[in-house]
Write an enzyme that holds these catalytic residues in place. Structure first.
Site, mmCIF file in Angstrom:
data_model
loop_
_atom_site.group_PDB
_atom_site.id
_atom_site.type_symbol
_atom_site.label_atom_id
_atom_site.label_comp_id
_atom_site.label_asym_id
_atom_site.label_seq_id
_atom_site.Cartn_x
_atom_site.Cartn_y
_atom_site.Cartn_z
ATOM 1 N N HIS A 122 0.904 -1.397 -0.155
ATOM 2 C CA HIS A 122 0.059 -0.005 -0.016
ATOM 3 C C HIS A 122 0.799 1.183 -0.059
ATOM 4 C CE1 HIS A 122 -2.738 3.007 1.682
ATOM 5 N NE2 HIS A 122 -3.810 2.290 1.195
ATOM 6 N N ASP A 199 3.259 -4.115 8.544
ATOM 7 C CA ASP A 199 1.846 -3.242 8.193
ATOM 8 C C ASP A 199 0.724 -4.167 8.549
ATOM 9 O OD1 ASP A 199 -0.227 -2.039 7.153
ATOM 10 O OD2 ASP A 199 0.649 -1.471 5.357
ATOM 11 N N GLN A 202 -4.380 -5.243 6.999
ATOM 12 C CA GLN A 202 -5.371 -6.278 6.791
ATOM 13 C C GLN A 202 -4.895 -7.558 7.441
ATOM 14 O OE1 GLN A 202 -7.654 -5.356 4.631
ATOM 15 N NE2 GLN A 202 -6.854 -3.425 3.964
ATOM 16 N N LYS A 225 -10.263 -0.278 10.302
ATOM 17 C CA LYS A 225 -10.678 -1.407 9.664
ATOM 18 C C LYS A 225 -11.124 -2.552 10.528
ATOM 19 C CE LYS A 225 -7.355 -0.159 6.415
ATOM 20 N NZ LYS A 225 -7.801 0.094 5.111
ATOM 21 N N CYS A 363 -4.629 2.021 -3.867
ATOM 22 C CA CYS A 363 -3.338 2.653 -3.500
ATOM 23 C C CYS A 363 -2.011 1.784 -3.474
ATOM 24 C CB CYS A 363 -3.573 3.069 -2.045
ATOM 25 S SG CYS A 363 -4.825 4.268 -1.664
HETATM 26 N N1 7TS Z 1 -1.658 -0.582 4.692
HETATM 27 C C1 7TS Z 1 -2.531 -1.087 4.183
HETATM 28 C C2 7TS Z 1 -2.290 -2.953 3.935
HETATM 29 C C3 7TS Z 1 -3.760 -0.764 3.586
HETATM 30 O O1 7TS Z 1 -4.801 -1.959 3.355
HETATM 31 C C4 7TS Z 1 -4.190 0.459 4.134
HETATM 32 C C5 7TS Z 1 -5.438 0.814 3.733
HETATM 33 C C6 7TS Z 1 -3.492 1.205 4.870
HETATM 34 C C7 7TS Z 1 -2.197 0.709 5.087
HETATM 35 C C8 7TS Z 1 -3.502 2.700 5.184
HETATM 36 O O2 7TS Z 1 -4.445 2.656 6.167
HETATM 37 P P1 7TS Z 1 -5.000 3.934 6.739
HETATM 38 O O3 7TS Z 1 -6.171 3.726 7.669
HETATM 39 O O4 7TS Z 1 -4.094 4.568 7.296
HETATM 40 O O5 7TS Z 1 -5.505 4.924 5.666
HETATM 41 N N2 7TS Z 1 -5.957 0.289 2.680
HETATM 42 C C9 7TS Z 1 -7.288 0.613 2.222
HETATM 43 C C10 7TS Z 1 -7.862 -0.133 0.866
HETATM 44 O O6 7TS Z 1 -7.315 -1.233 0.620
HETATM 45 N N3 7TS Z 1 -8.802 0.463 0.512
HETATM 46 O O7 7TS Z 1 -8.895 1.753 1.019
HETATM 47 C C11 7TS Z 1 -7.741 1.641 1.972
#
Ligand code: 7TS
Length: 406
Positions: A122, A199, A202, A225, A363
């Site tokens: 990401h 990270d 997920q 999430k 992303c």
């Molecule tokens: N890392 C991973 C693996 C992610 O899926 C996401 C967000 C982030 C970092 C960033 O997370 P945030 O909460 O700081 O924004 N992923 C997604 C997605 O898959 N679709 O929208 C956001």
């Protein structure tokens, strides 16, 4: 035995029809919906024990501080961290990764050093490292993956050199669903003497996590999430590493003593929590952790894995579908393309049938470029997802085919 079908009733938003249809929410990887327990915790935080934390010597401030601090222990128990003082609250995974890159990277990286990530990151695990690499004259290297999206250990190991100072990768890919063999990668990081950052955005939402068993140095994730509020996230780090890191942001609450010329800093975690934190959101995250722990992360993993098998089987019936990312044991998401139909068109059309998926580059532009794609459609599951959601998606995709192929 958990009755997963009944869990849907805990999420008020799922009962709201969309375009007059039953909602099939298959976009939990972007953000999950919130159970009533979390909505109640937010209401209660603002309605009964709200004030600023760590400063007021009055009843409400102390009550808010106690509720906020109690969440550190809940996070520690969720990921089996040795101590709640290793849990830093941030605004989300993006902020957590920026904190590590800028604070640890800023203090420790030197010209010619290498930061190793994968091609499937990401942007949140690319851009912060790129920024610090540019400042320090370090190099950011992305290891390739196997054709099916699985982790290619030999290719990854071949990217490790004596200049590798950081290895940072996802627990689970947000596009491919690949689950990375973290303990094996930790061993490679140890051998190289590199910092190992995971990270977990997920990962922690889909399976049990034990940071001591993984033996990583950092594990980060976002509350939104994990069925919690947005604006709150976690950066867990090993105590000895955090102790040596300089602050990332300066301000109130992170200091020991301040003079006009210089300041001394509080020990972690306060050193990394400058300013008023997202208090109610943090308390809401605590309720979300209670919620998933009542169900049990192992039960959640098993439920979602069997649902993913069902979903993959149903979607295979759709003419022209190609799955993107087919690694064994994948988790959470099913990315796909449908012949020449643009993923944005798919998403817009099926929305009219009440089916919510994500379409785009997710992303992860370097990954998309390596696959020769500009975007995919992606269905992703949460604890409230069920077979009916995939039935609705399958029927909606048949309809898309009828429109485009007629
Ligand atoms: N890392 C991973 C693996 C992610 O899926 C996401 C967000 C982030 C970092 C960033 O997370 P945030 O909460 O700081 O924004 N992923 C997604 C997605 O898959 N679709 O929208 C956001």
């Amino acid at each position: 035995m958990v009755d997963f079908a009944a869990l849907r009733d805990d999420f008020p938003i799922l009962h709201k029809p969309v375009h007059g249809k039953r909602l099939a929410y298959l976009d939990s990887a972007a953000s999950s919906q919130k159970p009533q327990m979390v909505l109640d915790a937010l209401q209660e935080a603002y309605g009964t024990h709200y004030a600023n934390v760590h400063r007021g010597l009055h009843y409400l401030s102390e009550a808010a501080t106690d509720a906020y601090e109690a969440v550190r222990q809940k996070v520690a128990s969720l990921i089996n961290a040795p101590s709640p003082s290793e849990v830093i609250f941030t605004s989300g995974a993006t902020m957590s990764l920026n904190l590590i890159a800028h604070s640890w990277g800023g203090a420790n990286l030197q010209e010619g050093d290498e930061i190793l990530i994968t091609i499937a990151e990401h942007h949140a695990n690319i851009v912060p490292w790129q920024m610090v690499a540019q400042q320090k004259g370090a190099k950011l290297i992305a290891a390739p993956m196997a054709e099916d999206g699985s982790f290619d250990k030999a290719a990854f190991a071949a990217c490790i050199t004596e200049r590798t100072k950081v290895i940072s990768l996802p627990h689970v890919s947000n596009v491919l669903g690949t689950v990375y063999p973290l303990t094996e990668i930790a061993a490679l990081a140890r051998q190289a003497g590199a910092l190992f950052v995971v990270d977990g955005c997920q990962g922690v939402v889909h399976m049990p996590v034990d940071v001591q068993e993984i033996d990583c140095d950092f594990y980060v994730f976002s509350g939104h999430k994990l069925y919690g509020p947005s604006g709150i996230g976690v950066c867990w780090g090993k105590a000895d590493i955090l102790a040596d890191m300089p602050p990332f942001l300066g301000g109130g609450d992170m200091i020991d003593d301040v003079e006009i010329e210089r300041s001394t800093y509080a020990p972690p975690p306060a050193r990394f929590e400058a300013g008023t934190p997202p208090i109610a959101e943090c308390i809401g995250l605590g309720a979300a952790i209670d919620y998933v722990q009542q169900i049990g992360m192992a039960a959640i993993r098993d439920h979602e894995m069997s649902l993913l098998r069902y979903g993959t089987q149903r979607l295979s019936e759709v003419d022209g579908i190609t799955f993107i990312g087919t690694a064994a044991g994948k988790s959470g998401v099913i990315s796909f393309t449908l012949d020449e139909v643009h993923p944005h068109d798919i998403s817009t059309l099926i929305d009219h049938d009440g089916v919510a998926i994500r379409a785009g580059h997710h992303c992860a532009q370097p990954l998309m470029k390596s696959l020769g794609l500009s975007s995919t459609a992606r269905a992703s599951v949460g604890i409230y997802s069920c077979e009916e959601d995939f039935d609705a998606l399958t029927e909606a995709l048949h309809k898309v085919n009828r429109i485009f192929k007629s």
